[in-house]
Design a protein around this motif. Structure first.
Motif, mmCIF file in Angstrom:
data_model
loop_
_atom_site.group_PDB
_atom_site.id
_atom_site.type_symbol
_atom_site.label_atom_id
_atom_site.label_comp_id
_atom_site.label_asym_id
_atom_site.label_seq_id
_atom_site.Cartn_x
_atom_site.Cartn_y
_atom_site.Cartn_z
ATOM 1 N N UNK A 74 0.836 -1.205 0.000
ATOM 2 C CA UNK A 74 0.000 0.000 0.000
ATOM 3 C C UNK A 74 0.870 1.253 0.000
ATOM 4 N N UNK A 75 1.940 1.253 0.774
ATOM 5 C CA UNK A 75 2.817 2.425 0.837
ATOM 6 C C UNK A 75 3.506 2.684 -0.506
ATOM 7 N N UNK A 76 3.926 1.613 -1.164
ATOM 8 C CA UNK A 76 4.640 1.773 -2.435
ATOM 9 C C UNK A 76 3.721 2.032 -3.616
ATOM 10 N N UNK A 77 2.569 1.407 -3.660
ATOM 11 C CA UNK A 77 1.759 1.426 -4.874
ATOM 12 C C UNK A 77 0.589 2.398 -4.870
ATOM 13 N N UNK A 78 0.198 2.914 -3.732
ATOM 14 C CA UNK A 78 -0.956 3.808 -3.697
ATOM 15 C C UNK A 78 -0.718 5.067 -4.530
ATOM 16 N N UNK A 79 0.410 5.715 -4.323
ATOM 17 C CA UNK A 79 0.717 6.920 -5.094
ATOM 18 C C UNK A 79 0.904 6.636 -6.566
ATOM 19 N N UNK A 80 1.560 5.543 -6.880
ATOM 20 C CA UNK A 80 1.797 5.175 -8.278
ATOM 21 C C UNK A 80 0.475 4.910 -8.998
ATOM 22 N N UNK A 81 -0.396 4.141 -8.374
ATOM 23 C CA UNK A 81 -1.691 3.854 -8.991
ATOM 24 C C UNK A 81 -2.551 5.109 -9.103
ATOM 25 N N UNK A 82 -2.490 5.962 -8.095
ATOM 26 C CA UNK A 82 -3.271 7.198 -8.137
ATOM 27 C C UNK A 82 -2.809 8.101 -9.279
ATOM 28 N N UNK A 83 -1.496 8.129 -9.509
ATOM 29 C CA UNK A 83 -0.959 8.983 -10.574
ATOM 30 C C UNK A 83 -1.145 8.385 -11.967
ATOM 31 N N UNK A 84 -0.941 7.084 -12.108
ATOM 32 C CA UNK A 84 -0.915 6.472 -13.436
ATOM 33 C C UNK A 84 -2.197 5.741 -13.816
ATOM 34 N N UNK A 85 -3.104 5.525 -12.877
ATOM 35 C CA UNK A 85 -4.365 4.870 -13.169
ATOM 36 C C UNK A 85 -5.514 5.629 -12.508
ATOM 37 N N UNK A 86 -5.712 6.889 -12.927
ATOM 38 C CA UNK A 86 -6.817 7.652 -12.335
ATOM 39 C C UNK A 86 -8.155 7.170 -12.910
ATOM 40 N N UNK A 87 -9.096 6.946 -12.022
ATOM 41 C CA UNK A 87 -10.409 6.461 -12.436
ATOM 42 C C UNK A 87 -11.513 7.429 -12.029
ATOM 43 N N UNK A 88 -11.156 8.669 -11.837
ATOM 44 C CA UNK A 88 -12.155 9.674 -11.512
ATOM 45 C C UNK A 88 -12.380 9.884 -10.029
ATOM 46 N N UNK A 89 -11.604 9.228 -9.214
ATOM 47 C CA UNK A 89 -11.736 9.407 -7.766
ATOM 48 C C UNK A 89 -12.934 8.667 -7.206
ATOM 49 N N UNK A 90 -13.109 8.809 -5.938
ATOM 50 C CA UNK A 90 -14.256 8.196 -5.282
ATOM 51 C C UNK A 90 -13.981 6.793 -4.774
ATOM 52 N N UNK A 91 -15.036 6.189 -4.287
ATOM 53 C CA UNK A 91 -14.940 4.883 -3.663
ATOM 54 C C UNK A 91 -14.573 3.792 -4.670
#
Length: 145
Positions: A34-51
């Protein structure tokens, strides 16, 4: 003494203790993922936010973390990984019990974070580990006489 040694003098396998410590290891692995991949996924796989984005990202992180945890199938005792994933909800229950010791605002946040970060690893980990376990073992269920 009979707790750790059989009548023949052989050492018993404390599977419950082993699985608990492997659960703690799995928590460290998933926390690191979670520490390593959360930022990476948020930056490179944006899905519009939300739940929905949170749950999809947690699912992807759970798949990667489960793959890392399944390295323990290389141990001689193949039961350790699936038994540990099966007992992983104990850690979640411990966090839920701890959350009810907090004030209401902090309790709600802790429950949200606990379920967000533990449900996907439990579901994905159990599905994958039990499937691999049954594929690896020809006779996975012990026979009782």
């Amino acid at each position: 003494m009979a707790l750790f040694v059989t009548k023949e003098g052989k050492r018993k396998s404390p599977m419950a203790v082993t699985c608990f410590f492997v659960d703690l290891l799995f928590c460290l692995v998933f926390g690191g993922m979670y520490a390593l991949l959360t930022g990476v996924l948020h930056d490179h796989l944006p899905l519009g936010g939300g739940m929905a984005e949170n749950w999809i990202h947690c699912g992807l992180i759970a798949v990667v973390g489960t793959a890392v945890c399944c390295i323990l199938f290389l141990l001689p005792d193949k039961r350790i990984v699936p038994y540990s994933f099966a007992s992983l909800p104990v850690i979640t229950i411990m966090c839920v019990v701890a959350a009810f010791q907090l004030e209401p605002a902090a309790r709600n946040m802790m429950l949200y974070v606990t379920f967000l970060y533990t449900l996907m690893p439990i579901l994905v980990g159990n599905a994958v580990s039990w499937t691999v376990y049954f594929k690896l073992c020809k006779n996975p269920l012990p026979r009782r006489l």
